[in-house]
Design a protein around this motif. Sequence first.
Motif, PDB file in Angstrom:
ATOM      1  N   PHE B  15       0.810  -1.327  -0.139  1.00  0.00           N
ATOM      2  CA  PHE B  15      -0.035   0.039  -0.103  1.00  0.00           C
ATOM      3  C   PHE B  15       0.894   1.213  -0.034  1.00  0.00           C
ATOM      4  CE2 PHE B  15      -3.622  -2.790   1.306  1.00  0.00           C
ATOM      5  CZ  PHE B  15      -4.335  -2.298   0.292  1.00  0.00           C
ATOM      6  N   VAL B  18       1.504   1.658  -3.460  1.00  0.00           N
ATOM      7  CA  VAL B  18       0.409   2.199  -4.240  1.00  0.00           C
ATOM      8  C   VAL B  18       0.220   3.707  -3.982  1.00  0.00           C
ATOM      9  CG1 VAL B  18      -2.207   2.210  -4.356  1.00  0.00           C
ATOM     10  CG2 VAL B  18      -0.953  -0.008  -4.197  1.00  0.00           C
ATOM     11  N   ARG B  25       0.885   9.527 -10.153  1.00  0.00           N
ATOM     12  CA  ARG B  25       0.068   9.185 -11.443  1.00  0.00           C
ATOM     13  C   ARG B  25      -1.018  10.149 -11.561  1.00  0.00           C
ATOM     14  NH1 ARG B  25      -1.779   3.841 -13.250  1.00  0.00           N
ATOM     15  NH2 ARG B  25      -2.223   4.755 -15.068  1.00  0.00           N
ATOM     16  N   LYS B  38      -4.417   8.441   2.757  1.00  0.00           N
ATOM     17  CA  LYS B  38      -4.974   7.300   3.332  1.00  0.00           C
ATOM     18  C   LYS B  38      -4.238   6.135   2.944  1.00  0.00           C
ATOM     19  CE  LYS B  38      -8.630   9.184   0.610  1.00  0.00           C
ATOM     20  NZ  LYS B  38      -9.916   9.807   1.048  1.00  0.00           N
ATOM     21  N   PHE B  42      -2.918   4.078   6.298  1.00  0.00           N
ATOM     22  CA  PHE B  42      -3.249   2.595   6.215  1.00  0.00           C
ATOM     23  C   PHE B  42      -2.179   1.776   6.469  1.00  0.00           C
ATOM     24  CE2 PHE B  42      -5.015  -1.460   4.217  1.00  0.00           C
ATOM     25  CZ  PHE B  42      -5.683  -1.796   5.522  1.00  0.00           C
TER      26      PHE B  42
ATOM     27  N   ILE C  72     -12.097   0.557   5.653  1.00  0.00           N
ATOM     28  CA  ILE C  72     -10.827   1.165   5.504  1.00  0.00           C
ATOM     29  C   ILE C  72     -10.100  -0.002   4.685  1.00  0.00           C
ATOM     30  CG2 ILE C  72      -8.685   1.611   6.101  1.00  0.00           C
ATOM     31  CD1 ILE C  72      -9.961   2.877   8.690  1.00  0.00           C
ATOM     32  N   VAL C  73     -10.151  -1.068   4.881  1.00  0.00           N
ATOM     33  CA  VAL C  73      -9.394  -2.198   3.916  1.00  0.00           C
ATOM     34  C   VAL C  73     -10.186  -2.258   2.505  1.00  0.00           C
ATOM     35  CG1 VAL C  73      -9.323  -4.601   3.620  1.00  0.00           C
ATOM     36  CG2 VAL C  73      -8.654  -3.598   6.057  1.00  0.00           C
ATOM     37  N   ASN C  76      -9.318   0.736   0.654  1.00  0.00           N
ATOM     38  CA  ASN C  76      -8.033   0.930   0.142  1.00  0.00           C
ATOM     39  C   ASN C  76      -7.799   0.076  -1.072  1.00  0.00           C
ATOM     40  OD1 ASN C  76      -5.838   2.409   1.579  1.00  0.00           O
ATOM     41  ND2 ASN C  76      -6.932   1.802   3.257  1.00  0.00           N
ATOM     42  N   LEU C  77      -8.367  -1.095  -1.133  1.00  0.00           N
ATOM     43  CA  LEU C  77      -8.322  -1.821  -2.093  1.00  0.00           C
ATOM     44  C   LEU C  77      -8.799  -1.418  -3.205  1.00  0.00           C
ATOM     45  CD1 LEU C  77      -8.894  -5.465  -0.603  1.00  0.00           C
ATOM     46  CD2 LEU C  77      -6.855  -4.619  -1.608  1.00  0.00           C
ATOM     47  N   VAL C  79      -9.010   2.014  -3.926  1.00  0.00           N
ATOM     48  CA  VAL C  79      -7.999   2.978  -4.614  1.00  0.00           C
ATOM     49  C   VAL C  79      -6.941   2.226  -5.191  1.00  0.00           C
ATOM     50  CG1 VAL C  79      -6.585   4.786  -3.519  1.00  0.00           C
ATOM     51  CG2 VAL C  79      -8.826   4.652  -2.927  1.00  0.00           C
ATOM     52  N   ALA C  80      -6.443   1.229  -4.354  1.00  0.00           N
ATOM     53  CA  ALA C  80      -5.128   0.489  -5.207  1.00  0.00           C
ATOM     54  C   ALA C  80      -5.772   0.060  -6.717  1.00  0.00           C
ATOM     55  CB  ALA C  80      -4.958  -0.623  -4.199  1.00  0.00           C
ATOM     56  N   ILE C  82      -7.825   1.590  -8.513  1.00  0.00           N
ATOM     57  CA  ILE C  82      -7.762   2.709  -9.571  1.00  0.00           C
ATOM     58  C   ILE C  82      -6.459   3.062  -9.807  1.00  0.00           C
ATOM     59  CG2 ILE C  82      -8.498   5.033  -9.552  1.00  0.00           C
ATOM     60  CD1 ILE C  82     -10.850   4.630  -7.988  1.00  0.00           C
ATOM     61  N   VAL C  83      -5.425   3.204  -8.805  1.00  0.00           N
ATOM     62  CA  VAL C  83      -4.088   3.725  -9.035  1.00  0.00           C
ATOM     63  C   VAL C  83      -3.290   2.833 -10.328  1.00  0.00           C
ATOM     64  CG1 VAL C  83      -1.775   3.827  -8.126  1.00  0.00           C
ATOM     65  CG2 VAL C  83      -4.026   4.883  -6.958  1.00  0.00           C
ATOM     66  N   LEU C  84      -3.619   1.330  -9.957  1.00  0.00           N
ATOM     67  CA  LEU C  84      -2.890   0.528 -10.935  1.00  0.00           C
ATOM     68  C   LEU C  84      -3.724   0.290 -12.120  1.00  0.00           C
ATOM     69  CD1 LEU C  84      -1.833  -2.301  -8.066  1.00  0.00           C
ATOM     70  CD2 LEU C  84      -0.642  -0.324  -8.688  1.00  0.00           C
ATOM     71  N   THR C 119     -11.875   6.584   5.072  1.00  0.00           N
ATOM     72  CA  THR C 119     -12.281   5.527   4.192  1.00  0.00           C
ATOM     73  C   THR C 119     -11.528   6.147   2.576  1.00  0.00           C
ATOM     74  OG1 THR C 119     -14.363   6.336   4.021  1.00  0.00           O
ATOM     75  CG2 THR C 119     -13.911   4.311   5.186  1.00  0.00           C
ATOM     76  N   PRO C 120     -11.230   5.633   1.891  1.00  0.00           N
ATOM     77  CA  PRO C 120     -10.418   6.331   0.658  1.00  0.00           C
ATOM     78  C   PRO C 120     -11.682   6.747  -0.373  1.00  0.00           C
ATOM     79  CG  PRO C 120      -9.276   4.630   1.188  1.00  0.00           C
ATOM     80  CD  PRO C 120     -10.275   4.338   2.089  1.00  0.00           C
TER      81      PRO C 120
END
Lengths: 94, 108, 161
Positions: B15, B18, B25, B38, B42, C72-73, C76-77, C79-80, C82-84, C119-120
């Motif tokens: 994370f 990320v 990006r 966040k 986290f 939150i978990v 976060n997944l 957002v991860a 979206i970013v990747l 929470t992202p």
Amino acid sequence: MMMPFFLGAAVVLVLLMMLSLVRTIGGPTVLDRILGGNVIGTKTTVLLLLIGILYEDLGMFVDIAIAYALLNFIATLGATKYFLRRKSVHETEE
Amino acid sequence: MSAIAALFVIPGLFFFAVGTLGILRFPDFYTRLQAAGKCDSFASVLVLLGIAIYNLGDFTLASLLVSIKIMLIAVFVFIASPTATHAITESALIVGVEPWMRKERKKQ
Amino acid sequence: MSRMATTFLAMLAFWIVLSGMFDGFHLSLGILSCLLVAWFSHDLLLSVGPIRSRIRDFFGILRYLPYLFKEIVLANLQVAYIVLHPRMLDLIDPSLVRFRTSLKRPISKVTFGQSITLTPATITVSIDDDEFTVYALTRSSAESLPGEMERRVAAALEDRR
């Protein structure tokens, strides 16, 4: 046995800090730089603890990490409040 | 103990990666804040948990106190990081940093 | 007076955790400085009110925490993802959302605001009385507000008169 693992984690963290430094140096606004500094500070807090494990003296480094976490938060708030009083955060306009 | 610690540290590092990729990006300041504010908090809480668990491997009073201190840092990060994000966002809106929008939204 | 005593006890616990020394010299130093701090700042840490409702707030927040961690978990997944994603710009649709909340107490408003920021895909920008301004990253996260989280916060912290 766990030492190479934590050493690797610390190296990864330093590499990620260098990538964050791109944002801190590159801008484009002052707030981006503050954000980059904040992100690097968060990583530094964790990195200090990893260094503590590597030197097998976590008890000493955890105090430094607490102080660093507090300082990082205060510094971010202070820098944000300072730039709030200026007219603009775009350096090119000045 | 060390296996459980690795179970927390490795996702934490993921994370962190990320979050860093995110601030490189994303197209504008506000979206960057999302990733930075966040994912990073986290991730650092995950890694701190992992280190605290690893530290409990040889159980003494001193190592218990150190682990409590590490958890205190985690709690502090959990409270302070959203506050810092909130402060930066609000000042960006007041100063007037231009947000990135979808093209069809811009016309409205 | 009870606020001062609570502040003193909290400070003392903090001192013991931070120092880790249990001999008479360090403990007496700790008691002395905790007394000083409690005397200076007893009206800063805790607000006015009966001690029982503080304890109930504490347990309310404890009951709320597991749900918050789950959110939150999951977020976060998201957002991860979206970013990747290679074509990230197609996924995001930033917007400012304003909505009114039914939460009354300041502490529940703060908890709700911090939870939204944690929470992202959403950031609380400002809270004016009962109007929240939230910056949302994607359309789905904008539509999910205030949603279940507000009900959870209300269940944990409201209706304590």
